[in-house]
Design a protein around this motif. Sequence first.
Motif, mmCIF file in Angstrom:
data_model
loop_
_atom_site.group_PDB
_atom_site.id
_atom_site.type_symbol
_atom_site.label_atom_id
_atom_site.label_comp_id
_atom_site.label_asym_id
_atom_site.label_seq_id
_atom_site.Cartn_x
_atom_site.Cartn_y
_atom_site.Cartn_z
ATOM 1 N N GLY A 1 0.789 -1.231 0.000
ATOM 2 C CA GLY A 1 0.000 0.000 0.000
ATOM 3 C C GLY A 1 0.813 1.269 0.000
ATOM 4 N N GLY A 2 2.110 1.190 -0.309
ATOM 5 C CA GLY A 2 2.969 2.361 -0.296
ATOM 6 C C GLY A 2 3.125 3.014 -1.661
ATOM 7 N N GLY A 3 3.891 4.109 -1.690
ATOM 8 C CA GLY A 3 4.155 4.829 -2.928
ATOM 9 C C GLY A 3 5.591 4.655 -3.362
ATOM 10 N N ILE A 4 5.801 4.527 -4.661
ATOM 11 C CA ILE A 4 7.168 4.441 -5.191
ATOM 12 C C ILE A 4 7.329 5.469 -6.312
ATOM 13 N N GLY A 5 8.571 5.834 -6.577
ATOM 14 C CA GLY A 5 8.867 6.780 -7.645
ATOM 15 C C GLY A 5 9.755 6.152 -8.695
ATOM 16 N N ILE A 6 9.555 6.534 -9.945
ATOM 17 C CA ILE A 6 10.350 5.970 -11.031
ATOM 18 C C ILE A 6 10.481 6.998 -12.149
ATOM 19 N N TYR A 7 11.615 6.956 -12.838
ATOM 20 C CA TYR A 7 11.852 7.812 -13.993
ATOM 21 C C TYR A 7 11.791 6.948 -15.246
ATOM 22 N N PRO A 8 10.734 7.044 -16.041
ATOM 23 C CA PRO A 8 10.648 6.211 -17.235
ATOM 24 C C PRO A 8 11.837 6.378 -18.186
ATOM 25 N N GLU A 9 12.458 7.553 -18.199
ATOM 26 C CA GLU A 9 13.614 7.761 -19.068
ATOM 27 C C GLU A 9 14.831 6.958 -18.623
ATOM 28 N N GLY A 10 14.862 6.549 -17.375
ATOM 29 C CA GLY A 10 15.978 5.769 -16.857
ATOM 30 C C GLY A 10 17.054 6.596 -16.211
ATOM 31 N N THR A 11 17.536 7.616 -16.893
ATOM 32 C CA THR A 11 18.573 8.494 -16.347
ATOM 33 C C THR A 11 18.205 9.929 -16.695
ATOM 34 N N ARG A 12 18.836 10.885 -16.045
ATOM 35 C CA ARG A 12 18.395 12.260 -16.232
ATOM 36 C C ARG A 12 18.792 12.806 -17.604
ATOM 37 N N SER A 13 17.940 13.675 -18.107
ATOM 38 C CA SER A 13 18.168 14.316 -19.398
ATOM 39 C C SER A 13 19.135 15.472 -19.221
ATOM 40 N N ARG A 14 20.206 15.466 -19.994
ATOM 41 C CA ARG A 14 21.197 16.545 -19.906
ATOM 42 C C ARG A 14 21.010 17.611 -20.975
ATOM 43 N N ASP A 15 20.060 17.405 -21.883
ATOM 44 C CA ASP A 15 19.797 18.396 -22.928
ATOM 45 C C ASP A 15 18.376 18.938 -22.878
ATOM 46 N N GLY A 16 17.603 18.534 -21.842
ATOM 47 C CA GLY A 16 16.258 19.053 -21.674
ATOM 48 C C GLY A 16 15.184 18.319 -22.443
ATOM 49 N N LEU A 17 15.562 17.358 -23.292
ATOM 50 C CA LEU A 17 14.572 16.587 -24.037
ATOM 51 C C LEU A 17 13.929 15.543 -23.134
ATOM 52 N N LEU A 18 12.708 15.164 -23.472
ATOM 53 C CA LEU A 18 12.038 14.065 -22.791
ATOM 54 C C LEU A 18 12.184 12.830 -23.672
ATOM 55 N N TYR A 19 12.917 11.840 -23.173
ATOM 56 C CA TYR A 19 13.262 10.671 -23.971
ATOM 57 C C TYR A 19 12.205 9.577 -23.885
ATOM 58 N N ARG A 20 12.312 8.624 -24.799
ATOM 59 C CA ARG A 20 11.382 7.503 -24.834
ATOM 60 C C ARG A 20 11.435 6.730 -23.518
ATOM 61 N N GLY A 21 10.273 6.325 -23.035
ATOM 62 C CA GLY A 21 10.214 5.630 -21.754
ATOM 63 C C GLY A 21 10.642 4.178 -21.849
ATOM 64 N N ARG A 22 11.413 3.739 -20.893
ATOM 65 C CA ARG A 22 11.725 2.317 -20.760
ATOM 66 C C ARG A 22 10.537 1.663 -20.056
ATOM 67 N N THR A 23 10.304 0.398 -20.351
ATOM 68 C CA THR A 23 9.013 -0.201 -20.005
ATOM 69 C C THR A 23 8.904 -0.717 -18.570
ATOM 70 N N GLY A 24 9.889 -0.442 -17.726
ATOM 71 C CA GLY A 24 9.776 -0.858 -16.326
ATOM 72 C C GLY A 24 8.560 -0.264 -15.648
ATOM 73 N N VAL A 25 8.244 0.985 -15.972
ATOM 74 C CA VAL A 25 7.079 1.627 -15.342
ATOM 75 C C VAL A 25 5.790 0.963 -15.804
ATOM 76 N N GLY A 26 5.726 0.583 -17.085
ATOM 77 C CA GLY A 26 4.551 -0.127 -17.573
ATOM 78 C C GLY A 26 4.415 -1.494 -16.932
ATOM 79 N N TRP A 27 5.557 -2.171 -16.749
ATOM 80 C CA TRP A 27 5.547 -3.479 -16.095
ATOM 81 C C TRP A 27 5.007 -3.359 -14.673
ATOM 82 N N LEU A 28 5.464 -2.360 -13.939
ATOM 83 C CA LEU A 28 5.001 -2.177 -12.563
ATOM 84 C C LEU A 28 3.506 -1.887 -12.513
ATOM 85 N N ALA A 29 3.031 -1.033 -13.414
ATOM 86 C CA ALA A 29 1.615 -0.658 -13.413
ATOM 87 C C ALA A 29 0.728 -1.859 -13.724
ATOM 88 N N LEU A 30 1.103 -2.647 -14.720
ATOM 89 C CA LEU A 30 0.286 -3.788 -15.115
ATOM 90 C C LEU A 30 0.412 -4.951 -14.131
#
Length: 222
Positions: A111-140
Amino acid sequence: MDVFKGVRATVRGGVKTLCRPTVTGLENVPTEGPFIAASNHLSFLDSVIIQALMPRPVAFFAKAEYFTTPGAKGRVMKAFFESVGSIPVERGEQAASVAALDKLVEILEDGGGIGIYPEGTRSRDGLLYRGRTGVGWLALTTGAPVVPVGLIGTEKLQPAGSNRVRPQHFTMKIGEPLRFEHLGAKHPLPARRQATDRIVDAIAELSGQERSDRYNQAPTGT
């Protein structure tokens, strides 16, 4: 738990005093039950900011060395990251990463909360990169709602390559929860991709970032 609350309150107070952030959508965080906070990633400090400003605790991954650094500095770092619910993980070790994902599932099932970055690592150029599917796996896998988070301006707090924190105004926008069918751990890969893309689309709407259809990669040696 009292220590956890005390650290969060202290960090929250410091962030609000020094940065005067604009925070919207706190009412979108479920008041009870599991949830996944999925955010864009612009700064080393993003996890601390989300952990401090969210109305409920959020557990994030953190590099294992933050928990094993020797000396007084190491003890302070370990105490801090443990108190805010961070989970140590070895970079580049698949077995350790799988175990860390199992830990996230355990937190959600409790029943707790977790945080995740779909990009995997931080963006150094300000773009939002394609999401890696770990977040989708957790949700489903868990059926936990996903709360999209858009951070704006946090890269100014600690520019990439700098060890100095510079108090700056930033914005944190929290969107309405996204809900997915609870399919369990064994679900079709296309469903995972579809869920991930929907989550990143919601983050993009909040952050206003330009998109990239590529996966983000951490610089060599970091």
